[in-house]
Structures are given as C-alpha cells and as structure tokens.
Enzyme design. Structure first.
Site, PDB file in Angstrom:
ATOM      1  N   GLU A   1       0.537  -1.222  -4.678  1.00 56.21           N
ATOM      2  CA  GLU A   1       0.667  -0.797  -3.279  1.00 56.21           C
ATOM      3  C   GLU A   1       1.946  -1.357  -2.665  1.00 56.21           C
ATOM      4  O   GLU A   1       1.926  -1.947  -1.583  1.00 56.21           O
ATOM      5  CB  GLU A   1      -0.552  -1.249  -2.469  1.00 56.21           C
TER       6      GLU A   1
ATOM      7  N   GLU B   1      -6.936   3.545  -8.184  1.00 55.90           N
ATOM      8  CA  GLU B   1      -8.206   3.013  -7.679  1.00 55.90           C
ATOM      9  C   GLU B   1      -8.842   4.090  -6.813  1.00 55.90           C
ATOM     10  O   GLU B   1      -8.182   4.657  -5.947  1.00 55.90           O
ATOM     11  CB  GLU B   1      -7.977   1.776  -6.790  1.00 55.90           C
TER      12      GLU B   1
HETATM   13  C1  GAL Z   1      -6.586  -1.851  -2.684  1.00 54.14           C
HETATM   14  C2  GAL Z   1      -5.889  -2.896  -3.548  1.00 54.14           C
HETATM   15  C3  GAL Z   1      -6.892  -3.684  -4.370  1.00 54.14           C
HETATM   16  C4  GAL Z   1      -8.038  -4.140  -3.511  1.00 54.14           C
HETATM   17  C5  GAL Z   1      -8.655  -2.944  -2.829  1.00 54.14           C
HETATM   18  C6  GAL Z   1      -9.801  -3.251  -1.924  1.00 54.14           C
HETATM   19  O1  GAL Z   1      -5.807  -1.438  -1.650  1.00 54.14           O
HETATM   20  O2  GAL Z   1      -4.976  -2.270  -4.394  1.00 54.14           O
HETATM   21  O3  GAL Z   1      -6.237  -4.769  -4.958  1.00 54.14           O
HETATM   22  O4  GAL Z   1      -7.568  -5.046  -2.583  1.00 54.14           O
HETATM   23  O5  GAL Z   1      -7.711  -2.334  -2.022  1.00 54.14           O
HETATM   24  O6  GAL Z   1     -10.828  -3.853  -2.583  1.00 54.14           O
END
Ligand code: GAL
Length: 929
Positions: free
Chosen positions: A190, A274
């Site tokens: 990110e 993710e």
């Molecule tokens: C995303 C991030 C992860 C984690 C997730 C929330 O934005 O890439 O590392 O923080 O959010 O659990």
C-alpha cells in the site's frame, strides 16, 4: 542511483503476456518451471491456475508443527495458495542481527507449504502494516534520521540489509528455479508516496537477491497506483475491505464492479493482494465473534462470488487464519493480543461457519476449469428486473456461466426469474436475500454433458468406473439439472427425492428436486459412463472433502476434516480429524477395497471421536509484590544514563534530556525511569507516550503518587499528570528519587508513510515544579537481544522479567502462597506464579485457553507468561479479551507448565487478580502426520 544489477536481472526474467518466462536452471537437480500470464490468469508451465489463497502469519502462531496443521487445513478446504507476510521486526533485534531459527524458521515454513501442496505469495515488505508494532519495522528503525519509505540513505541501507537476509531464503523456495512453491513476490505494501525510484530500488534489490518469480504490489484501494510506468512491478495487485473494521456493524455495502480496472491492468490477471476475510478489533472493542458475523457466509458468498465474476484469478483472503499477536508485536491502536480477526479459521485453528462457503468456492474454481478463461457476454435481457443475470463464456469450449444476484445487491427480498440458456431452455432461478449463485451450462462435466443446472457445482471427479458430481443449493430451494444422453439412460434415485423426465427429441434427462439433505441419483447407460449425482443442501455439501491422492481425486464424506488420501494397492489411507464419532463414506476408484482412517481399518463406516479431557485447577499461586525500582535505596548505577540532548525523532521533546525509550535501545514493553534530584520541588509534571490504552505509575522516595491511563479514545497516544509530593517526604539536601514505570503498548504503524511509527514512547517530558531544580535520569528496559529463543518482543523492563520470574526453573519457594481471587493493597507490579501438569492425549488436538474472570470494576492488567513466553496482555477493565490461546509449542500437553502473571494494579484498592482457569477450547482426534 543505486539500482542493483538491473541489467543482469532483466535477462533472467522475460515475462510477457502469454509468453512463458525463460528461467534458466541454476542447478541441475532442480526442476524449473515457468510462470506466465495473460488477462485471464497466471499459468504454470502453460497451464492456467486460479490461486485461491489464504493469508497466514507465521509470527502469529509460534509453533512450526502447528504451521503444518493450519496449512493442511487450508489445503483440505480447497485453498491452493497461502500468502505470507514476513515481519522484519520478528527477525531483527538490532542492526545487522537476524534470526531465522526456531519459531522464526521461515525456510522450514516454506518447505512445509510446498510439502502440503500450497503455492506461496511471498510478502516481505519491507513495510507490511498488518496491525503490527511499527507495521513490521524493527524497533531500531524508529531512531533513524531519514524518513522511512523514502530514498533516505539510512533507511535504504536498513531495508537492503533485511532484503539481503530474507530474500535468499525465499529465493531457495521459488517455483521457477528454487525447487519450491513460491510463485509471486510482493514489494512494499500500500505504498502511497510518489517515489518511483524507491520502488525501482526495491524491484532491483529483489532481483539481485535472486527473486525470479513475477513481482507485484498491493495497491491500497484500487487506485491503479503502481499499475504501470516507472516503479511498477510486473503485476498489479490491490486490496479492499468493503465491510471496514467496526465489528459493531451488522450489515455490509453493495458489491462493486471492478471491470473499471481493466484498462489499467491490461493483459494481466486481476489480483486481490488482500480481500477482506474478517476484521481487526481494538482494546475495548466488541470482540471477534462480531467480526465473524459481520463477514460471515452471506458476505463471503456475495463478495467472493462477485470476485469470481470479475475474474480475480489471484484471490487472497485476509485473514483466513489470524492467530495471536503474542509478546509485544501488536500495534496499540487497532488490536489487542488476539488477532483472531473473525476469520474462517479461528485463533485456535478450528473451522468456523465461514469455512463452508470458501470451500464451495475453492472447489468450484479448482474443478470447473472452463471458469479460468471467460469473457463477458453481458447482462441477460428479459429477466425479472429485480434479478441480474450476468453471462460469461469460455471462448474455447463455449461453456457458459450465469452470475445471478439481486440487481440491487443490498436487497433482502425474495425473488425468482426465468432466464434463458442456449438451446431454448428457460429455467427459473430464485434469489432469496443477499444471495449470489454461479450456474453452469453447456459444460463437459467429466464424461457427462451438463446442459444446465440451477444448482451450483461444487466439484466433480472421474473415478474410472464412474463419474461423481456434487451439486448444491440453499436448503429448501428447488433445483433443476439437465444432462444430455444419446439414448434414455437408467435412472435410480438412491436416497432423497428427485423426479426425472426424458426428452427423446433432445436427448435430455431432466431432474427436478428440492435441496434438502442429500439426494443421490445414479444414472447408467445412455451412451456414457455411469454417473453418481449428489445433490446437496449447503450444510450437507460442506460434509464432503475432495482430495487429490497419488492415484487421482477422491471424495470423502463425513468427518470434521480430511487432510490427505493416499492409495496403496487396494488400500486407501486417509488422515483427518473428528470432533465426535461419526460416519465416513468414500467415493474412490473401484480398486479401493480397504479404507484406513489415521492408520486404523474403518469398519462399519464409522470413525471414532475424541476422548474427554480434564484440566487441573490452578491453585497454590506464589505471590510477590515487586517494585524494587520504586525504593529510594535501589541501586540503579547499572542502568543507562538518560542524558541525550538531541534526538533524530521528528517529534522534539518538550523538556531535556531526551527520555524517549527507543533512543536508549529499549523498544518493547515496560520501561523504568529513576530521576534523582536535590532541593525542594513540590511536585512533578510528566507526559508519557504509551500508545492507546497504555498505563504508567509514579512513586517518589518509595511512596506511590498515582497511575495514569492513556485511554482508548481514537488517536490517544500520550497522557500527562501532575503529582504533588507529600509533605515532609523530600529531603532538600539528600538524594531524592522519582520512579516512573511506563508501559509502551507498541509503536504506531506507518501506513501513511508519515513516520508515524516514530511517535515517541516512554517519558516525553518531565518538569519538577515549585523549584528550578532538575533531575538526572536513568532508564532501564528490556534488551531486545536478551532472549534469542523467544525473540526481541518477548520481554520488557520489569524487574521480574529481568530476574527470570517467568521461566520454569525460577525458584519461588519463598514467595507467599495465595488463592484466587486475591486482592491487592498497593499500586504497581505484583507477580503470581503457579504450575500446571497436563496429560492430554497425544492423538488428540486440544487447543487450550487461559481464562480470566473478574469484575471490570477492578483496575488491573496482567502480562501472561507461559513457560517464559509472553502470550499476551489481559486488561481487566477494558477487555474484550478474556481467553488467551496457548499454542502447543509453548504449552506442554504432556508435562509441567509454568504460568507467571505480572499484574499491574492501578491503585491500592481495586487491584489484584480474579479467577484464572485452564480450559479446552476444542477437542479433536487428529493425525497431523
Ligand atoms: C491492509 C494492509 C494489511 C492490513 C489490513 C487490515 O490495508 O495491507 O497489512 O493492515 O489492511 O487488516
């Protein structure tokens, strides 16, 4: 510019749309493979693959044996990939010092992933976020002058050091040329600054370290940042959390059409680095069962089906197993010790109600290979306007897929519509509530021909003498399946109910039924091999397990979990788990005559359940009040002089000397200060940086002055207090001592690339009042290098931690014996210690929890040590966590265990310790192999 070996690396990897990469063999014994891609999917050795991936954090499960357990569970439930963040801080207590042994042995982890049969998405950062202290940066990075996530020299030297340590390990496990199963590598996470050169540096460093698999990035929020141009890696990945993170929420928004990404992604596959699989929960939050409900089966079906429609052929669910942010690993703002996340697998590795939908989807994308390459034909006209039927087609086989949901994806109504299928068919499909269905037509289902079905396909297999197909639908809903034959086949309904009609003109066998339990239909003749058709409702479908044995696929019905199948001659060996005695049914090749379950012959089609287990009561607690640091006579000459007058920290101190704990090398947990002064000040004003939900206490000349809580309001980092010295306590001409104990709850993350992880911890300002005298300060905290086995984040600076109270062999014979609950009469630290001898069955998986029970009006918190391992923090007046999972690598299931609790009472009237009990959080027979 220091881009390393860019030219040399470019020659190593030739990746282009549709073209296999040319990866030369580096050693003869290694098998090499190609990874290529086009707009539809990745291809391994030219064969399409849908990566159905589970996010897993080894640093949140400190037991390599349990890594295998959880990875096998992923595999059994249909995942074919696992995504791993690598936490820099977990491995590096100090600059230049790295540890990859024991619970940090990621080489072993990557071996296990390969043995289990999972592809790996490797995500070593350097920045990872992940609700970790500093977002995964080591404590020592907080003292750098240069801004992190930029080209600053000190920062670059540090991350290059990390890459140079971790990447060679990952490289050894690459599918391309390492003989392992790593297929993708993510740089940064990110990254929202505009520094393409930094991204190029990371890419070049990865290549120079031997990474040959495609590189991707996880773009925050689908902005097509780093999709192309300078700094862009090979592939574009992104993330989203549509239900966000407040688990009080009981609903979730509409799904999104992600096709807007196509122009930016071009001829490359869509990748979810993710996709939401749960949520984190803060101190005082509603608890993870609420997160699990918020992101439960309805959420999973709606969003992940939509992702399948949108062709996200790399699909990573964050988290699928969350685990425990044990020790001082957690970011203080958003999480407490448990990182259960409301994920499909809970913190103690059990399958929750969220597994079945994921498993249906995983089996679908693995079985129905025509889904891997589909083009949009668009929305079908003429349906009931309340329902949207979106049609996709495989351009090679012309199999069609109908993605069916309400036009308004938030509608909770019940509707049904006819839709049209090639050949002039108009079946009816129902949508009850926020449901989503993927229906198939014109499809070669093994050696059968599926004209269409209004049931969803879960899986199908060719067993030689027959084909088996498992279709499913919502309980109580009607289903219709049409199969094509040359002549009228013989149909037998073996169980349940189905009506059949035969249409000789078309050669159609039509089955109509209601999804309810299991309907079994056997079809023989008609010019095709026999078919065993299994029509199930959702609950029944989830009792089936598809396994890939050495002789081909096998379907098993019944047990809680089936881990593996292997055929030896006429014997099929199954490994798995049960939560109760129950039935076992096998759909295997005709050669199989005998079935072994965990090494024993299955007789009468049943398998045994676990034996009950018992736990000893925790009695005979040794008790010791332990605040020697508050005693004016305490000898602090061995402590570090806190005398810095400057700091690299972007937040400059309001008073000098600098008292920031990180500046003196103490990065985790509790830190003590002793300020010596003469003269006659009347009091002291202090500010402490603890992070959210922190606490600190103050004494002068041994007398407690008070305790301050930083509180849980969003954004709370620091807190201040002014304390008046009691009359007659200060001796103007002698050495007076103010003692301060500050809990560092962890460093902030650095998601915004704004150096937020450097927000200072420890004392931030100290002013003696009523006089112009100043104090000279000494500081003492936990040395991150002290416990190599348990790692840098296991211990802070409590006297008892340094004296070894948490360790099993510490002699506590002279401590007072107490029973719980026990009430405390003074603020500060007291230790409670006891032992528990366990004798749990070796062939059972019994996840064990430590439960705290007390009235939240009692203001205390406890650091929990089991056999020396810091398994978390219990805060009695905040919660919500009352049960702490004790993983088996830490807890001896056969033998003696030492439980040591460092209890910090906020005052002299409501502290102490309530009831503490050990309990089984589950009980399963198992064969973990
Ligand atoms: C995303 C991030 C992860 C984690 C997730 C929330 O934005 O890439 O590392 O923080 O959010 O659990």
């Amino acid at each position: 510019m220091r881009w390393r070996s860019v030219v040399a690396t470019a020659a190593l990897l030739v990746l282009a749309a549709g073209t296999p990469s040319a990866v030369p063999a580096t050693a003869e014994h290694r098998t090499t493979h190609t990874i290529s891609y086009d707009r539809y999917s990745l291809m391994i050795d030219g064969e399409r693959v849908w990566l159905w991936s589970a996010e897993f954090h080894y640093f949140r499960l400190p037991d390599p044996e349990l890594w295998r357990d959880q990875l096998e569970k992923f595999k059994a439930t249909g995942f074919n990939a696992v995504s791993l963040y690598f936490s820099w801080e977990y491995h590096s207590p100090a600059p230049g010092v790295y540890d990859f042994s024991g619970v940090r042995d990621v080489d072993r982890l990557l071996d296990i992933a390969e043995e289990v049969g999972l592809h790996v998405l490797a995500r070593p950062g350097p920045y990872i976020n992940a609700e970790l202290d500093s977002g995964g940066y080591p404590g020592w990075l907080t003292t750098q002058a240069g801004r992190a996530r930029t080209r600053a020299d000190d920062y670059q030297a540090a991350w290059e050091e990390w890459f140079d340590h971790v990447n060679p390990i990952i490289a050894r496990h690459q599918l391309t040329d390492g003989g392992g199963s790593v297929v993708l590598f993510q740089i940064e996470n990110e990254y929202d600054r505009d520094d393409a050169v930094y991204m190029e540096e990371l890419k070049a460093a990865a290549r120079a370290d031997g990474i040959t698999v495609p590189l991707f990035h996880n773009d925050k929020g689908r902005n097509l940042r780093w999709a192309s141009g300078p700094g862009a890696p090979d592939l574009y990945g992104t993330d989203t959390y549509p239900a966000a993170f407040d688990c009080n929420r009981t609903s979730f928004p509409a799904v999104t059409d992600y096709r807007f990404l196509r122009p930016g992604v071009g001829d490359r596959p869509f990748i979810w680095g993710e996709f939401q699989g749960g949520a984190f929960d803060p101190w005082g939050g509603p608890g993870y069962e609420r997160c699990r409900a918020m992101t439960g089966p309805t959420f999973e079906r709606m969003f992940y089906h939509n992702n399948i429609e949108n062709q996200f052929t790399v699909h990573n669910v964050y988290m699928t197993y969350g685990g425990t942010t044990w020790g001082w690993q957690a970011d203080p703002n958003v999480v407490y010790t448990s990182y259960d996340y409301g994920a499909a697998f809970n913190e103690q590795r059990e399958l929750t109600e969220k597994v079945p939908v994921l498993k249906q989807q995983a089996y679908l994308v693995a079985s129905v290979r025509d889904l891997l390459k589909t083009d949009d034909l668009g929305q079908q006209a003429g349906t009931d306007p309340a329902i949207r039927v979106w049609v996709k087609e495989n351009p090679d086989t012309h199999a069609k897929f109908y993605f069916v949901r309400h036009s308004d994806p938030t509608s909770a109504a019940s509707n049904a519509t006819p839709f049209t299928v090639d050949g002039g068919y108009t079946p009816t499909v129902a949508v009850n509530g926020r449901d989503f269905k993927i229906l198939t037509a014109g499809y070669d289902l093994e050696r059968q021909r599926l004209v269409y079905s209004t049931s969803e396909i879960m899986t199908h297999l060719d067993l030689g003498d027959r084909d088996v197909a498992l279709l499913h639908g919502r309980a109580g809903e009607a289903g219709e399946t049409v199969l094509r034959y040359q002549s009228e086949p013989r149909v037998r309904v073996l169980s349940g109910a189905a009506s059949t009609t035969w249409d000789p003109a078309r050669g159609d066998l039509r089955l109509t039924y209601v999804h309810s339990g299991l309907t079994r239909v056997r079809v023989d003749g008609g010019g095709r091999p026999p078919l065993e058709l299994l029509l199930a409702d959702g609950d029944t479908a989830s009792t089936f397990w598809r396994l890939d044995s050495n002789t081909g696929p096998v379907l098993v019905r019944g047990p809680y979990l089936v881990r593996s199948a292997e055929q030896r001659g006429s014997t099929l060996q199954l490994r798995g788990d049960t939560d109760a005695p129950g039935s076992l049914e096998v759909f295997a090749r005709p050669q199989v005559r005998v079935v072994l379950w965990n090494g024993r012959v299955v007789r009468g089609g049943t398998v045994p359940g676990p034996r009950p287990v018992t736990f000893p009561a925790l009695t005979d607690w040794g008790y010791l009040r332990d605040v020697p640091e508050a005693d004016p006579a305490f000898d602090d000459r061995g402590w570090v002089a806190a005398d810095h007058l400057t700091t690299n920290n972007p937040t400059k101190p309001a008073t000098l000397p600098v008292l920031y704990t990180d500046d003196y090398g103490f990065h985790y947990g509790d830190v003590w200060y002793r300020g010596h002064f003469t003269g006659a000040p009347t009091g002291i004003t202090l500010t402490a940086g603890t992070g959210r939900a922190g606490i600190w206490s103050v004494w002068v000349n041994g007398v407690p002055l008070g305790t301050v809580n930083t509180g849980t309001a969003s954004g709370n980092q620091n807190s201040s207090g002014t304390f008046t010295f009691p009359d007659g306590l200060i001796r103007p001409d002698a050495d007076n001592v103010v003692s301060v104990l500050v809990r560092n709850m962890g460093h902030n993350q650095n998601g915004g690339s704004n150096d937020n992880h450097k927000a200072p911890r420890g004392l931030l300002a100290a002013t003696l009042t009523g006089s112009d005298t100043t104090a000279t300060w000494r500081i003492n905290g936990g040395d991150p290098r002290r416990d190599a086995l348990r790692g840098p984040q296991n211990n802070g600076g409590l006297h008892g931690e340094q004296a070894g109270y948490p360790l099993p062999d510490f002699p506590d014979r002279d401590w007072t014996t107490v029973t719980l609950p026990h009430r405390e009469t003074a603020p500060g630290i007291a230790w409670y210690r006891t032992t528990a001898r366990l004798d749990l069955p070796r062939d059972q998986d019994v996840p064990v929890g430590l439960r705290f029970t007390d009235d939240p009006a009692h203001h205390y918190r406890a650091l929990i040590f089991v056999n020396g391992w810091n398994v978390g923090q219990y805060v009695n007046d905040l919660g919500p966590q009352h049960v702490f999972t004790l993983p088996q690598g830490i807890l001896r299931h056969q033998g003696e265990n030492t439980i040591a609790l460092a209890v910090w009472s906020a005052d002299g009237s409501t502290g102490g310790l309530g009831q503490v009990t050990l309990e089984a959080l589950g009980n399963y027979t198992t064969d973990r192999g």
